[in-house]
Motif scaffolding. Structure first.
Motif, PDB file in Angstrom:
ATOM      1  N   SER A   8      43.582  27.569  96.368  1.00 34.62           N
ATOM      2  CA  SER A   8      43.136  28.834  95.787  1.00 34.62           C
ATOM      3  C   SER A   8      42.338  28.615  94.511  1.00 34.62           C
ATOM      4  O   SER A   8      41.470  29.418  94.164  1.00 34.62           O
ATOM      5  N   VAL A   9      42.601  27.514  93.811  1.00 32.73           N
ATOM      6  CA  VAL A   9      41.890  27.226  92.558  1.00 32.73           C
ATOM      7  C   VAL A   9      40.607  26.448  92.824  1.00 32.73           C
ATOM      8  O   VAL A   9      39.515  26.851  92.418  1.00 32.73           O
ATOM      9  N   LEU A  10      40.732  25.343  93.550  1.00 34.61           N
ATOM     10  CA  LEU A  10      39.567  24.470  93.755  1.00 34.61           C
ATOM     11  C   LEU A  10      38.623  25.012  94.816  1.00 34.61           C
ATOM     12  O   LEU A  10      37.453  24.639  94.851  1.00 34.61           O
ATOM     13  N   GLY A  11      39.111  25.881  95.679  1.00 31.09           N
ATOM     14  CA  GLY A  11      38.256  26.419  96.728  1.00 31.09           C
ATOM     15  C   GLY A  11      37.652  27.756  96.378  1.00 31.09           C
ATOM     16  O   GLY A  11      37.056  28.418  97.222  1.00 31.09           O
ATOM     17  N   SER A  12      37.787  28.189  95.125  1.00 30.41           N
ATOM     18  CA  SER A  12      37.305  29.511  94.719  1.00 30.41           C
ATOM     19  C   SER A  12      35.825  29.524  94.365  1.00 30.41           C
ATOM     20  O   SER A  12      35.235  30.569  94.188  1.00 30.41           O
ATOM     21  N   THR A  13      35.209  28.344  94.253  1.00 35.26           N
ATOM     22  CA  THR A  13      33.780  28.276  93.926  1.00 35.26           C
ATOM     23  C   THR A  13      33.057  27.451  94.976  1.00 35.26           C
ATOM     24  O   THR A  13      33.636  26.561  95.601  1.00 35.26           O
ATOM     25  N   ILE A  14      31.757  27.749  95.169  1.00 33.78           N
ATOM     26  CA  ILE A  14      30.954  27.015  96.150  1.00 33.78           C
ATOM     27  C   ILE A  14      30.688  25.603  95.656  1.00 33.78           C
ATOM     28  O   ILE A  14      30.826  24.629  96.387  1.00 33.78           O
ATOM     29  N   THR A  15      30.307  25.472  94.397  1.00 35.25           N
ATOM     30  CA  THR A  15      30.040  24.164  93.801  1.00 35.25           C
ATOM     31  C   THR A  15      31.261  23.689  93.041  1.00 35.25           C
ATOM     32  O   THR A  15      31.783  24.408  92.186  1.00 35.25           O
ATOM     33  N   PRO A  16      31.780  22.493  93.353  1.00 36.11           N
ATOM     34  CA  PRO A  16      32.962  21.995  92.647  1.00 36.11           C
ATOM     35  C   PRO A  16      32.743  21.946  91.148  1.00 36.11           C
ATOM     36  O   PRO A  16      31.668  21.579  90.671  1.00 36.11           O
ATOM     37  N   ALA A  17      33.752  22.318  90.405  1.00 31.22           N
ATOM     38  CA  ALA A  17      33.664  22.274  88.953  1.00 31.22           C
ATOM     39  C   ALA A  17      33.598  20.828  88.477  1.00 31.22           C
ATOM     40  O   ALA A  17      34.175  19.936  89.118  1.00 31.22           O
ATOM     41  N   PRO A  18      32.890  20.564  87.376  1.00 32.83           N
ATOM     42  CA  PRO A  18      32.822  19.202  86.847  1.00 32.83           C
ATOM     43  C   PRO A  18      34.214  18.654  86.557  1.00 32.83           C
ATOM     44  O   PRO A  18      35.088  19.364  86.069  1.00 32.83           O
ATOM     45  N   GLY A  19      34.421  17.403  86.914  1.00 36.18           N
ATOM     46  CA  GLY A  19      35.689  16.768  86.616  1.00 36.18           C
ATOM     47  C   GLY A  19      36.769  16.985  87.641  1.00 36.18           C
ATOM     48  O   GLY A  19      37.923  16.655  87.392  1.00 36.18           O
ATOM     49  N   THR A  20      36.432  17.552  88.823  1.00 37.44           N
ATOM     50  CA  THR A  20      37.463  17.821  89.824  1.00 37.44           C
ATOM     51  C   THR A  20      37.332  16.927  91.045  1.00 37.44           C
ATOM     52  O   THR A  20      38.019  17.145  92.040  1.00 37.44           O
ATOM     53  N   SER A  21      36.455  15.941  90.999  1.00 39.75           N
ATOM     54  CA  SER A  21      36.222  15.121  92.193  1.00 39.75           C
ATOM     55  C   SER A  21      37.465  14.365  92.632  1.00 39.75           C
ATOM     56  O   SER A  21      37.757  14.264  93.829  1.00 39.75           O
ATOM     57  N   SER A  22      38.240  13.835  91.691  1.00 41.04           N
ATOM     58  CA  SER A  22      39.461  13.107  92.046  1.00 41.04           C
ATOM     59  C   SER A  22      40.502  14.045  92.645  1.00 41.04           C
ATOM     60  O   SER A  22      41.149  13.718  93.642  1.00 41.04           O
ATOM     61  N   ALA A  23      40.641  15.226  92.061  1.00 48.69           N
ATOM     62  CA  ALA A  23      41.596  16.207  92.584  1.00 48.69           C
ATOM     63  C   ALA A  23      41.207  16.660  93.979  1.00 48.69           C
ATOM     64  O   ALA A  23      42.055  16.792  94.864  1.00 48.69           O
ATOM     65  N   LEU A  24      39.910  16.882  94.207  1.00 50.46           N
ATOM     66  CA  LEU A  24      39.443  17.301  95.517  1.00 50.46           C
ATOM     67  C   LEU A  24      39.691  16.225  96.564  1.00 50.46           C
ATOM     68  O   LEU A  24      40.060  16.530  97.708  1.00 50.46           O
ATOM     69  N   ALA A  25      39.492  14.975  96.197  1.00 48.79           N
ATOM     70  CA  ALA A  25      39.732  13.875  97.138  1.00 48.79           C
ATOM     71  C   ALA A  25      41.205  13.793  97.517  1.00 48.79           C
ATOM     72  O   ALA A  25      41.554  13.636  98.698  1.00 48.79           O
ATOM     73  N   SER A  26      42.089  13.905  96.519  1.00 52.89           N
ATOM     74  CA  SER A  26      43.522  13.867  96.789  1.00 52.89           C
ATOM     75  C   SER A  26      43.967  15.075  97.609  1.00 52.89           C
ATOM     76  O   SER A  26      44.825  14.968  98.501  1.00 52.89           O
ATOM     77  N   LEU A  27      43.383  16.230  97.325  1.00 53.74           N
ATOM     78  CA  LEU A  27      43.726  17.440  98.061  1.00 53.74           C
ATOM     79  C   LEU A  27      43.307  17.328  99.522  1.00 53.74           C
ATOM     80  O   LEU A  27      44.044  17.736 100.431  1.00 53.74           O
ATOM     81  N   ALA A  28      42.111  16.779  99.761  1.00 54.16           N
ATOM     82  CA  ALA A  28      41.645  16.585 101.136  1.00 54.16           C
ATOM     83  C   ALA A  28      42.577  15.646 101.897  1.00 54.16           C
ATOM     84  O   ALA A  28      42.913  15.879 103.067  1.00 54.16           O
ATOM     85  N   GLN A  29      43.019  14.589 101.225  1.00 45.61           N
ATOM     86  CA  GLN A  29      43.940  13.647 101.854  1.00 45.61           C
ATOM     87  C   GLN A  29      45.286  14.308 102.122  1.00 45.61           C
ATOM     88  O   GLN A  29      45.914  14.068 103.167  1.00 45.61           O
TER      89      GLN A  29
END
Length: 309
Positions: free
Chosen positions: A193-214
């Motif tokens: 709900s937090v990381l998927g609320s925007t079309i473009t990932p917020a700066p500094g969230t790449s590691s969180a997004l990778a872990s979330l996808a896994q």
């Protein structure tokens, strides 16, 4: 008038001969009203070897006499009821709890496959004379009689009655899977709900997004393994999903770590460079302005010639 006379008695609840209310609570469950994808239905689940406790809250009515309560439970793998060891005396207007604890068998021997199907149970609460006995063949009925003509009375609860469900006996791997899945799902839902609320990932969230996808991938693998009855693999997958979900959550809390720290550092350095470049341009412009202004003051004056007549 005839219709009213017929309808009214049908709408009046049947009275109890010895009580005004009986309520059952159950403790010791791992899950209540949870969907089990392997069993294909909603269940109340308990881990094998743990104790399931039935608590009947009994409120006696105003008839003045001593009620003697005993309880017994029978699961579908049993041939006889397991009963309380002694009766509980209840008097007019009193509210007491009658408890019966039963330890679920371990998944060994004849009970080794208890976790591969759902189960039913029946709990009966009897009010009868002290020292009287009852069995699986005794008819359970809650009569509506007043003293002194009070027969033995019985109230029955079953796993098929609301709000109860069929019982699932879980192995340790199933219980662990349920708990890990429950925790991972809560974290994943929150992060989505937090990381998927925007079309473009917020700066500094790449590691969180990778872990979330896994974490989402491991969750899907766990769901598939569990539905096929591979509980050991499901346990590992759900634990991995929980670990990845925790890593994603921790990554956001610590500005990402690793790649995200570098991202933030790069953004900071770029911002500082732009800022310093802007300040430098302003200073150069100011210096040039000062130079030109000073230069204009040192130039010789020039008087235009007077045109000849």
């Amino acid at each position: 008038m005839l219709l009213i006379g017929v309808a009214v008695p049908l709408s009046v609840p049947r009275a109890h001969g010895d009580d005004t209310n009986e309520t059952l609570n159950i403790t010791g469950l791992v899950a209540r009203n949870a969907y089990d994808s392997y069993l294909g239905t909603y269940v109340d689940a308990i881990q094998a070897g743990n104790t399931l406790t039935f608590n009947v809250i009994f409120t006696a009515n105003s008839y003045v006499y001593q009620r003697n309560l005993t309880a017994g439970v029978k699961f579908d793998w049993m041939t006889n009821f397991q009963n309380t060891t002694s009766d509980t005396a209840v008097y007019a207007g009193q509210t007491l709890t009658v408890s019966l604890a039963y330890t679920i068998p371990a998944l060994t021997g004849q009970y080794s496959a208890l976790n591969l199907q759902t189960h039913t149970w029946t709990l009966e609460l009897w009010d009868m004379a002290q020292g009287a006995t009852w069995s699986v063949y005794s008819y359970c009925y809650d009569y509506n009689y007043a003293p002194p003509n009070v027969p033995a009375m019985c109230h029955s609860f079953t796993s098929s009655s609301y709000p109860y469900h069929p019982l699932a006996v879980y192995s340790s791997a199933q219980s662990s899977s349920y708990n890990s899945k429950l925790q991972a799902s809560a974290i994943i839902t929150s992060l989505n709900s937090v990381l998927g609320s925007t079309i473009t990932p917020a700066p500094g969230t790449s590691s969180a997004l990778a872990s979330l996808a896994q974490a989402n991938t491991q969750m899907s693998l766990g769901n598939n393994a569990y539905s096929l009855g591979d509980f050991a693999t499901a346990q590992t997958d759900y634990q991995n999903a929980l670990n990845d979900a925790n890593a994603a959550q921790s990554s956001l809390a610590t500005i990402g770590g690793g790649t995200d720290t570098a991202t933030f550092t790069s953004i900071w350095l770029d911002s500082v460079a732009i800022l310093l470049g802007g300040i430098g341009a302003i200073l150069v412009g100011f210096a040039g302005f000062k130079y030109l202004r000073g230069k204009s003051r040192t130039l010789p004056s020039y008087t235009s010639a007077t045109p000849k007549a």
